[in-house]
Enzyme design. Structure first.
Site, PDB file in Angstrom:
ATOM      1  N   ARG A  91      -6.812-111.061  -5.981  1.00  0.00           N
ATOM      2  CA  ARG A  91      -7.912-111.943  -6.407  1.00  0.00           C
ATOM      3  C   ARG A  91      -9.163-111.800  -5.543  1.00  0.00           C
ATOM      4  O   ARG A  91     -10.264-111.941  -6.076  1.00  0.00           O
ATOM      5  CB  ARG A  91      -7.445-113.396  -6.535  1.00  0.00           C
ATOM      6  CG  ARG A  91      -6.791-113.924  -5.323  1.00  0.00           C
ATOM      7  CD  ARG A  91      -5.851-115.082  -5.596  1.00  0.00           C
ATOM      8  NE  ARG A  91      -4.844-114.899  -6.603  1.00  0.00           N
ATOM      9  CZ  ARG A  91      -3.739-114.146  -6.505  1.00  0.00           C
ATOM     10  NH1 ARG A  91      -3.493-113.488  -5.416  1.00  0.00           N
ATOM     11  NH2 ARG A  91      -2.866-114.043  -7.461  1.00  0.00           N
ATOM     12  N   LYS A 120      -7.793 -87.508   7.922  1.00  0.00           N
ATOM     13  CA  LYS A 120      -8.152 -86.308   8.704  1.00  0.00           C
ATOM     14  C   LYS A 120      -8.453 -86.676  10.151  1.00  0.00           C
ATOM     15  O   LYS A 120      -8.900 -85.838  10.925  1.00  0.00           O
ATOM     16  CB  LYS A 120      -9.391 -85.636   8.095  1.00  0.00           C
ATOM     17  CG  LYS A 120      -9.201 -85.192   6.662  1.00  0.00           C
ATOM     18  CD  LYS A 120     -10.529 -84.637   6.132  1.00  0.00           C
ATOM     19  CE  LYS A 120     -10.682 -84.880   4.643  1.00  0.00           C
ATOM     20  NZ  LYS A 120     -12.072 -84.760   4.215  1.00  0.00           N
TER      21      LYS A 120
HETATM   22  N1   CP Z   1      -6.041-115.568  -1.706  1.00  0.00           N
HETATM   23  C1   CP Z   1      -6.100-114.228  -1.533  1.00  0.00           C
HETATM   24  O1   CP Z   1      -6.674-113.737  -0.566  1.00  0.00           O
HETATM   25  O2   CP Z   1      -5.483-113.510  -2.515  1.00  0.00           O
HETATM   26  P1   CP Z   1      -5.372-111.919  -2.571  1.00  0.00           P
HETATM   27  O3   CP Z   1      -4.541-111.489  -1.404  1.00  0.00           O
HETATM   28  O4   CP Z   1      -4.717-111.629  -3.897  1.00  0.00           O
HETATM   29  O5   CP Z   1      -6.752-111.363  -2.476  1.00  0.00           O
END
Ligand code: CP
Length: 354
Positions: A91, A120
């Site tokens: 997200r 590398k």
């Molecule tokens: N809340 C959050 O940081 O979700 P992700 O790890 O999916 O980005």
């Protein structure tokens, strides 16, 4: 390819800088009195938070219509951004990507160091500097604590600095998660952020979201916090010290039910076992820190149930149907809050707010 382990003067300068209190560092990450690099939740004051929330509200309203979406998409169409996410994310990555697109920002991405010249032997620092040759903004998630700050510090010493936004660094900070969490509280409570009791539940020791949100809550009046966790995952001493310094009352307990009735928000988190050194999370019984449907009758009618997501078992899926469960709205709020932040950094927010 081996690099010399000897400490360079750059390393020494960085070590010196890194040791400073965050309050001393903030001017270095600002330009003309405005936030430039977004690295710490402590960079947000109440005025800026309100401004960003209003921008996010205006943007989501504006983009309900095609002409508004077209206008928003013209605001930063001259900007290019790099998303360097070398720690897993769904997200944060997608909300930044789509927020950038809403504003017309063109994007590039690296999500795995095995596809960059780091294989590398190029250092992560040189890798990030390379991005600045091509783009105007870098948004980063990195597993090493302090790395995002270090690259912003390095970048600000070059002749082509570009702003850096921290999309999650190690287990220390996740400032834009705190921003969207506060925005979710703002929307849930119709803009009334003062006088709230917030329960933070779960792995508080290694949860960067709860750390950053705690820092942010100092901007509001008469806030109290209840930290609910297994003994092994209690909130770290530096955060408790911060709260004491700012006169913010808090309690610590292992009994979730005992805080439910008084809370205005219950902020659930999962066990952060990606930070385990030797599988220590497996020895902890996390089930007393689950929000179950039977708990719905214990919380206030106005209480909101939050979670930064992803979740495992901390919230029973049946809870999602309760109107007080706001975590799906919370993740969508992230896109608008992050768009507002990028608009602010590039000075386009006044064109959204009018
Ligand atoms: N809340 C959050 O940081 O979700 P992700 O790890 O999916 O980005």
């Amino acid at each position: 390819m081996e690099r010399s382990p000897a400490m360079t003067s750059v390393d020494a300068n960085w070590t010196e800088f890194h040791k400073k209190d965050v309050s001393e560092k903030l001017p270095f990450f600002a330009r003309n009195g405005r936030l430039y690099d977004c690295l710490f939740a402590q960079q947000f004051d109440r005025e800026l938070l309100t401004r960003l929330f209003k921008t996010a509200d205006a943007l989501r309203e504006m983009t309900k219509k095609k002409e508004g979406m077209d206008y928003a998409g013209s605001l930063l169409s001259h900007v290019r951004a790099m998303l360097y996410f070398v720690q897993p994310s769904t997200r944060t990555f997608l909300s930044f990507l789509n927020a950038a697109h809403i504003l017309g920002i063109r994007t590039s991405e690296i999500r795995d160091t095995s596809t960059s010249s780091e294989v590398k032997g190029e250092s992560p620092e040189d890798t990030v500097r390379t991005f600045s040759s091509y783009v105007d903004l870098i948004i980063m998630r990195h597993p090493a604590p302090g790395f995002v700050e270090k690259t912003a510090w390095l970048m600000n010493r070059t002749n082509r600095p570009v702003p850096i936004i921290n999309g999650g660094s190690g287990k220390d900070q996740h400032p834009t998660q705190a921003l969207l969490d506060a925005y979710t509280l703002y929307r849930s409570f119709n803009g009334e952020m003062d006088n709230k009791k917030i329960a933070m539940v779960g792995d508080l020791k290694r949860g960067r979201t709860v750390r950053s949100l705690t820092y942010l809550m100092k901007n509001y009046r008469n806030i109290s916090l209840a930290f609910v966790s297994p003994e092994e995952f209690r909130m770290e001493a530096d955060i408790l010290e911060f709260l004491k310094r700012h006169g913010i009352p808090f309690t610590e307990t292992g009994d979730l039910r005992s805080v439910m009735g008084g809370a205005d928000a219950v902020y659930m988190t999962r066990v952060q076992d990606e930070h385990d050194k030797a599988g220590e999370s497996g020895a902890v019984d996390y089930s007393p820190f689950y929000f179950k449907t039977e708990h719905l009758k214990l919380i206030k009618k106005t209480c909101v149930i939050m979670h930064p997501l992803p979740r495992r078992h901390e919230i029973e899926p049946a809870v999602d149907e309760d109107p007080r469960a706001v975590f799906w709205r919370q993740e969508r709020n992230g896109m608008w809050a992050r768009a507002a932040l990028m608009a602010y950094i590039f000075g386009a927010d006044s064109k959204i707010n009018g």
